[in-house]
Design a protein around this motif. Sequence first.
Motif, mmCIF file in Angstrom:
data_model
loop_
_atom_site.group_PDB
_atom_site.id
_atom_site.type_symbol
_atom_site.label_atom_id
_atom_site.label_comp_id
_atom_site.label_asym_id
_atom_site.label_seq_id
_atom_site.Cartn_x
_atom_site.Cartn_y
_atom_site.Cartn_z
ATOM 1 N N ASP A 228 -5.691 2.440 5.528
ATOM 2 C CA ASP A 228 -6.816 2.777 4.647
ATOM 3 C C ASP A 228 -6.297 3.082 3.246
ATOM 4 O O ASP A 228 -5.246 3.681 3.085
ATOM 5 N N ARG A 229 -7.064 2.701 2.240
ATOM 6 C CA ARG A 229 -6.632 2.958 0.866
ATOM 7 C C ARG A 229 -6.963 4.390 0.444
ATOM 8 O O ARG A 229 -6.602 4.837 -0.633
ATOM 9 N N SER A 230 -7.652 5.100 1.309
ATOM 10 C CA SER A 230 -8.175 6.433 0.979
ATOM 11 C C SER A 230 -7.066 7.467 0.846
ATOM 12 O O SER A 230 -5.873 7.175 0.952
ATOM 13 N N GLY A 231 -7.499 8.697 0.630
ATOM 14 C CA GLY A 231 -6.598 9.834 0.773
ATOM 15 C C GLY A 231 -6.586 10.217 2.241
ATOM 16 O O GLY A 231 -5.558 10.211 2.911
ATOM 17 N N VAL A 232 -7.779 10.519 2.731
ATOM 18 C CA VAL A 232 -7.941 10.874 4.138
ATOM 19 C C VAL A 232 -9.208 10.188 4.639
ATOM 20 O O VAL A 232 -10.162 10.011 3.888
ATOM 21 N N VAL A 326 0.648 5.845 -9.725
ATOM 22 C CA VAL A 326 -0.388 4.841 -10.045
ATOM 23 C C VAL A 326 -1.725 5.509 -10.360
ATOM 24 O O VAL A 326 -1.951 6.672 -10.012
ATOM 25 N N LYS A 327 -2.554 4.738 -11.015
ATOM 26 C CA LYS A 327 -3.951 5.155 -11.230
ATOM 27 C C LYS A 327 -4.818 4.093 -10.588
ATOM 28 O O LYS A 327 -4.402 2.946 -10.460
ATOM 29 N N ASN A 328 -6.011 4.434 -10.251
ATOM 30 C CA ASN A 328 -6.977 3.492 -9.698
ATOM 31 C C ASN A 328 -6.397 2.634 -8.570
ATOM 32 O O ASN A 328 -6.436 1.405 -8.605
ATOM 33 N N TYR A 329 -5.843 3.323 -7.589
ATOM 34 C CA TYR A 329 -5.201 2.635 -6.463
ATOM 35 C C TYR A 329 -6.199 1.756 -5.692
ATOM 36 O O TYR A 329 -5.837 0.716 -5.164
ATOM 37 N N GLY A 330 -7.458 2.185 -5.680
ATOM 38 C CA GLY A 330 -8.481 1.428 -4.960
ATOM 39 C C GLY A 330 -8.562 -0.004 -5.466
ATOM 40 O O GLY A 330 -8.494 -0.962 -4.688
ATOM 41 N N ALA A 331 -8.669 -0.149 -6.783
ATOM 42 C CA ALA A 331 -8.776 -1.484 -7.371
ATOM 43 C C ALA A 331 -7.477 -2.263 -7.169
ATOM 44 O O ALA A 331 -7.493 -3.463 -6.850
ATOM 45 N N PHE A 332 -6.354 -1.572 -7.316
ATOM 46 C CA PHE A 332 -5.044 -2.208 -7.138
ATOM 47 C C PHE A 332 -4.906 -2.741 -5.706
ATOM 48 O O PHE A 332 -4.455 -3.858 -5.463
ATOM 49 N N ASN A 333 -5.319 -1.913 -4.769
ATOM 50 C CA ASN A 333 -5.263 -2.265 -3.358
ATOM 51 C C ASN A 333 -6.068 -3.547 -3.096
ATOM 52 O O ASN A 333 -5.633 -4.446 -2.371
ATOM 53 N N TYR A 334 -7.220 -3.629 -3.711
ATOM 54 C CA TYR A 334 -8.095 -4.783 -3.519
ATOM 55 C C TYR A 334 -7.469 -6.047 -4.121
ATOM 56 O O TYR A 334 -7.468 -7.123 -3.514
ATOM 57 N N GLU A 335 -6.879 -5.882 -5.307
ATOM 58 C CA GLU A 335 -6.187 -7.009 -5.953
ATOM 59 C C GLU A 335 -5.062 -7.530 -5.058
ATOM 60 O O GLU A 335 -4.895 -8.733 -4.894
ATOM 61 N N CYS A 336 -4.291 -6.601 -4.503
ATOM 62 C CA CYS A 336 -3.183 -6.989 -3.626
ATOM 63 C C CYS A 336 -3.713 -7.749 -2.422
ATOM 64 O O CYS A 336 -3.177 -8.789 -2.035
ATOM 65 N N PHE A 337 -4.791 -7.224 -1.836
ATOM 66 C CA PHE A 337 -5.388 -7.866 -0.664
ATOM 67 C C PHE A 337 -5.745 -9.322 -0.993
ATOM 68 O O PHE A 337 -5.467 -10.238 -0.221
ATOM 69 N N GLN A 338 -6.320 -9.527 -2.173
ATOM 70 C CA GLN A 338 -6.719 -10.886 -2.553
ATOM 71 C C GLN A 338 -5.519 -11.814 -2.697
ATOM 72 O O GLN A 338 -5.622 -13.007 -2.473
ATOM 73 N N LYS A 339 -4.373 -11.208 -3.096
ATOM 74 C CA LYS A 339 -3.176 -12.047 -3.255
ATOM 75 C C LYS A 339 -2.351 -12.104 -1.972
ATOM 76 O O LYS A 339 -1.245 -12.630 -1.958
ATOM 77 N N GLY A 340 -2.843 -11.477 -0.920
ATOM 78 C CA GLY A 340 -2.114 -11.467 0.348
ATOM 79 C C GLY A 340 -0.941 -10.486 0.343
ATOM 80 O O GLY A 340 -0.004 -10.622 1.129
ATOM 81 N N LEU A 341 -0.953 -9.509 -0.560
ATOM 82 C CA LEU A 341 0.136 -8.524 -0.620
ATOM 83 C C LEU A 341 -0.301 -7.202 -0.001
ATOM 84 O O LEU A 341 -1.488 -6.917 0.099
ATOM 85 N N VAL A 342 0.680 -6.381 0.384
ATOM 86 C CA VAL A 342 0.373 -5.048 0.903
ATOM 87 C C VAL A 342 0.596 -4.051 -0.235
ATOM 88 O O VAL A 342 1.704 -3.933 -0.760
ATOM 89 N N ALA A 343 -0.475 -3.357 -0.632
ATOM 90 C CA ALA A 343 -0.424 -2.517 -1.833
ATOM 91 C C ALA A 343 0.688 -1.462 -1.771
ATOM 92 O O ALA A 343 1.431 -1.264 -2.741
ATOM 93 N N LEU A 344 0.805 -0.815 -0.631
ATOM 94 C CA LEU A 344 1.793 0.264 -0.510
ATOM 95 C C LEU A 344 3.217 -0.283 -0.699
ATOM 96 O O LEU A 344 4.069 0.372 -1.291
ATOM 97 N N GLU A 345 3.429 -1.499 -0.229
ATOM 98 C CA GLU A 345 4.753 -2.097 -0.411
ATOM 99 C C GLU A 345 4.964 -2.505 -1.863
ATOM 100 O O GLU A 345 6.067 -2.398 -2.389
ATOM 101 N N ALA A 346 3.885 -2.927 -2.495
ATOM 102 C CA ALA A 346 3.983 -3.394 -3.879
ATOM 103 C C ALA A 346 4.332 -2.269 -4.853
ATOM 104 O O ALA A 346 4.819 -2.544 -5.952
ATOM 105 N N ILE A 347 4.101 -1.022 -4.499
ATOM 106 C CA ILE A 347 4.433 0.074 -5.431
ATOM 107 C C ILE A 347 5.665 0.858 -4.969
ATOM 108 O O ILE A 347 5.982 1.896 -5.511
ATOM 109 N N LYS A 348 6.388 0.304 -3.999
ATOM 110 C CA LYS A 348 7.645 0.959 -3.568
ATOM 111 C C LYS A 348 8.669 0.831 -4.679
ATOM 112 O O LYS A 348 8.754 -0.198 -5.332
ATOM 113 N N ILE A 349 9.449 1.891 -4.881
ATOM 114 C CA ILE A 349 10.472 1.846 -5.926
ATOM 115 C C ILE A 349 11.738 1.188 -5.356
ATOM 116 O O ILE A 349 12.139 1.489 -4.245
#
Length: 349
Positions: A228-232, A326-349
């Motif tokens: 889930d992209r949520s907090g909780v 990050v800011k606005n993780y919700g929108a970022f998460n959705y963008e990643c989904f559209q590109k077939g990426l996993v958002a949490l992995e995309a922001i790993k350092i």
Amino acid sequence: MAGFLLPAERVSESNNVMEMPINSQEPPAQFIVKETRFGSVDGSPPLASIPVVDLSQLFSEDELDKLRSALCSWGCFQAIGHGVSSSFIDKVREVAEKFISLPLEEKQKSLRAVGESEGFGGNTVVSENQVLDWCNRLSLQVFPEHKRRLNLWPLNPHDFGETLLEYSLKIRSIMELVFKAIATTLKLDDENVFLKKFGEGSGLRAQFSFYPPCQRSDMVLGLKAHSDRSGVTVLLQDKQVEGLQVRKDNSWYRVPVIPHAFLINLGDQMEILCNGIYKSPIHRVTTNTEKIRSSVAMFIEPAPEQEIGPVEELVDEKRPKLYKTVKNYGAFNYECFQKGLVALEAIKI
Ligand SMILES: O=C(O)CCC(=O)C(=O)O
Ligand SMILES: [Fe+2]
């Protein structure tokens, strides 16, 4: 069981939704799950031994220990002693059931428009080869109040709106309590550190999901594997019908049904804040050939302008910062989904 929508508006310009082919032998090809990195559809893996936490004793040592170990290993726990009466929980289920039982024309008054995220419908289709979920959902933003789109809130049953509001207030208090307890388990100086991120302006969204029976439950998922992209997230599962599975150590487990408990799981934004110490679990929903399954999920998210990054106290030499801020993780998460990426992995350092 008339009146389901095909779980996707395949049509993009019109709202020409079709009835779901409940009794057809073969679901349309776009619902068939292909082999993924999360394995194939398996309706009966072992039962998960997810800790059951008594919220009425949440700040006792025993419950805090259970909470800590649940969030490190499963990323979720079953909450009892939460103070929401069984009769009110049944009322929430009842309004959901009344809504889904309405004729299609009536439910279409809440229809999600193409390109929108709120309202009633199937998957939002973003690509040709997307595998679709065997599910219809009614998704409604409850807070902040000025973002409520009341034109999409069902007027039938007549007490749908008031029930959802009352439920949302109760769930928000539970979330606040859980945020405090999580900070306590991490021994953070400020027990309100998470609360502050999910305070003023944060969003609370309700999602009523309905998974009709499916003749090919061996090949079709109610909801694909995701975190889930949520907090909780506070999930009210179906009272009787199982279907939710959670992933741990590369295996799937069935989540047991405890009729008046909430399944509370962390979303990605809490995993980021906790610097990966606590997990945002991967989960999915399977279907079955006989019974409709329903659930009500409530997601809390910070205001889009709120910065989310690992809490400083949880970063040290032994545990370097795992995620970017990050800011606005919700929108970022959705963008990643559209590109077939996993958002949490995309922001790993
Ligand atoms: O229906 C369920 O049990 C889970 C729903 C879910 O995971 C979600 O909507 O994110
Ligand atoms: Fe989920």
